[in-house]
Design a protein around this motif. Structure first.
Motif, PDB file in Angstrom:
ATOM      1  N   GLU A 204       0.837  -1.206   0.000  1.00  0.00           N
ATOM      2  CA  GLU A 204       0.000   0.000   0.000  1.00  0.00           C
ATOM      3  C   GLU A 204       0.872   1.256   0.000  1.00  0.00           C
ATOM      4  O   GLU A 204       0.562   2.242  -0.701  1.00  0.00           O
ATOM      5  N   ASP A 205       1.954   1.238   0.758  1.00  0.00           N
ATOM      6  CA  ASP A 205       2.849   2.393   0.836  1.00  0.00           C
ATOM      7  C   ASP A 205       3.539   2.631  -0.507  1.00  0.00           C
ATOM      8  O   ASP A 205       3.656   3.769  -0.976  1.00  0.00           O
ATOM      9  N   VAL A 206       4.005   1.562  -1.122  1.00  0.00           N
ATOM     10  CA  VAL A 206       4.668   1.668  -2.420  1.00  0.00           C
ATOM     11  C   VAL A 206       3.697   2.177  -3.476  1.00  0.00           C
ATOM     12  O   VAL A 206       4.036   3.072  -4.272  1.00  0.00           O
ATOM     13  N   ALA A 207       2.477   1.652  -3.491  1.00  0.00           N
ATOM     14  CA  ALA A 207       1.474   2.083  -4.470  1.00  0.00           C
ATOM     15  C   ALA A 207       1.173   3.575  -4.316  1.00  0.00           C
ATOM     16  O   ALA A 207       1.031   4.298  -5.307  1.00  0.00           O
ATOM     17  N   ARG A 208       1.095   4.032  -3.072  1.00  0.00           N
ATOM     18  CA  ARG A 208       0.801   5.446  -2.823  1.00  0.00           C
ATOM     19  C   ARG A 208       1.957   6.341  -3.277  1.00  0.00           C
ATOM     20  O   ARG A 208       1.741   7.359  -3.948  1.00  0.00           O
ATOM     21  N   LYS A 209       3.178   5.961  -2.938  1.00  0.00           N
ATOM     22  CA  LYS A 209       4.330   6.799  -3.285  1.00  0.00           C
ATOM     23  C   LYS A 209       4.578   6.858  -4.786  1.00  0.00           C
ATOM     24  O   LYS A 209       5.027   7.880  -5.312  1.00  0.00           O
ATOM     25  N   LEU A 210       4.302   5.768  -5.475  1.00  0.00           N
ATOM     26  CA  LEU A 210       4.498   5.736  -6.925  1.00  0.00           C
ATOM     27  C   LEU A 210       3.260   6.195  -7.682  1.00  0.00           C
ATOM     28  O   LEU A 210       3.300   6.322  -8.909  1.00  0.00           O
ATOM     29  N   ASP A 211       2.181   6.428  -6.945  1.00  0.00           N
ATOM     30  CA  ASP A 211       0.903   6.774  -7.564  1.00  0.00           C
ATOM     31  C   ASP A 211       0.522   5.728  -8.607  1.00  0.00           C
ATOM     32  O   ASP A 211       0.098   6.039  -9.711  1.00  0.00           O
ATOM     33  N   GLN A 212       0.703   4.461  -8.224  1.00  0.00           N
ATOM     34  CA  GLN A 212       0.437   3.338  -9.118  1.00  0.00           C
ATOM     35  C   GLN A 212      -0.341   2.266  -8.349  1.00  0.00           C
ATOM     36  O   GLN A 212       0.248   1.421  -7.674  1.00  0.00           O
TER      37      GLN A 212
END
Length: 324
Positions: A204-212
């Motif tokens: 979830e954190d990675v998806a948010r930071k990459l906006d992906q």
């Protein structure tokens, strides 16, 4: 009717009896000569200004030479970092830096007036930009080539040398955008030791930071993770499996992988009860921040030309999970 005025070009000098130029005509002639000179000078300026403006713009070839001076090694080795389309001697109005020169990226760049496209990945569907298995008159490939030609675009690839510089330009950009600089292993920059979290929260954190939001994940969502390996792009099965096999890695973040290779390997590891996980980001999202950094880097030494980062759009979309 009033008589028309008559101007004599000469008049007789009363003392000498000789014909001399009429002072009025001399003044008129001088005025006309001055006006003609001014018109000629203005015309010359108008004609020379575009040429002078064009001459002051660097060519694509000159800009690439500047990049090669900044990354001075490896240009005598085989590389995909070459011109892919267009005339290298074209004067450049603007530079679009992108992860992948898709049709959408080319259209947006051209609309902004950018005519040099610096792309990390291929433009023509093949690592060497020589697609196999389709004809040269394939409608999609043909239209893309024609668009580049019609808009006088120049496409150049920056892949090998951006990875091989120190630090790796792609990895540095991804580390920055993920906010993991302080967690990076100094001996192996692909490894990170994060504060303990779960696989679900990490994703979830990675998806948010990459906006992906489109990630593919293998592993127990509630598994505790702290040791992460990052392998952007398509690093291949050998490197990806080696990372997952390592005791120093709980979860591998990779760009892409064939499902019968790394995905199957990760799924088998989970089925065997091993505390392993795999997150596939997609090739473009896994490297895009590195090319955003590339645009900033270019601005430090390429002057007098507009430089912008043109993000490659996510082509995939999803449907809501079906209710059981």
């Amino acid at each position: 009717m009033p008589k028309a005025a008559v101007y004599r070009f000469t008049s007789r000098d009363k003392q000498t009896g000789e014909n001399v130029e009429n002072p009025r005509f001399a003044t008129l002639k001088a005025t006309i000569a001055a006006m003609a000179s001014a018109i000629l000078a203005t015309t010359a300026l108008l004609h020379s200004e575009p040429a002078r403006s064009q001459a002051s713009k660097p060519s694509a070839r000159e800009i690439i030479a500047a990049i090669q001076r900044e990354i001075p090694t490896g240009w005598d080795q085989p590389t995909v970092d070459t011109f892919k389309a267009g005339n290298p001697d074209t004067p450049i109005n603007g530079i679009a830096v992108t992860m992948m020169a898709t049709m959408d990226v080319l259209q947006r760049a051209a609309a902004h007036g950018d005519n040099l496209i610096i792309t990390h990945e291929p433009t023509f569907f093949d690592h060497l930009d020589a697609p196999q298995g389709i004809k040269a008159d394939d409608a999609v490939w043909k239209e893309k080539r024609e668009f580049i030609q019609k808009n006088a675009l120049v496409v150049w690839r920056l892949h090998d040398h951006w990875h091989n510089r120190a630090p790796d330009g792609i990895l540095a950009g991804m580390t920055r955008v993920l906010g993991w600089t302080q967690f990076q292993n100094p001996k192996n920059p692909h490894l990170y030791t994060l504060p303990t979290t779960t696989l679900r929260k990490l994703a979830e954190d990675v998806a948010r930071k990459l906006d992906q939001p489109i990630l593919r994940i293998v592993g127990d969502p509630d598994m505790s993770v702290t040791r992460v390996a990052l392998a952007p792009g398509a690093s291949g099965f050998a490197k990806q499996a080696s990372a997952l096999e390592s005791d120093d890695v709980d979860v591998l973040l990779a760009g892409e992988a064939p499902e019968w290779e790394t995905v199957e390997y990760a799924a088998d590891a989970v089925s065997q009860g091993r505390k392993k996980a795999l997150i596939l980001l997609g090739h473009v999202p896994s490297e895009q921040a590195g090319m955003e950094d590339c645009a900033s880097w270019l601005k430090s030494f390429v002057k007098g030309v507009r430089i912008e980062f043109v993000a490659t759009q996510q082509p995939f979309w999803t449907v809501p999970a079906a209710r059981k």
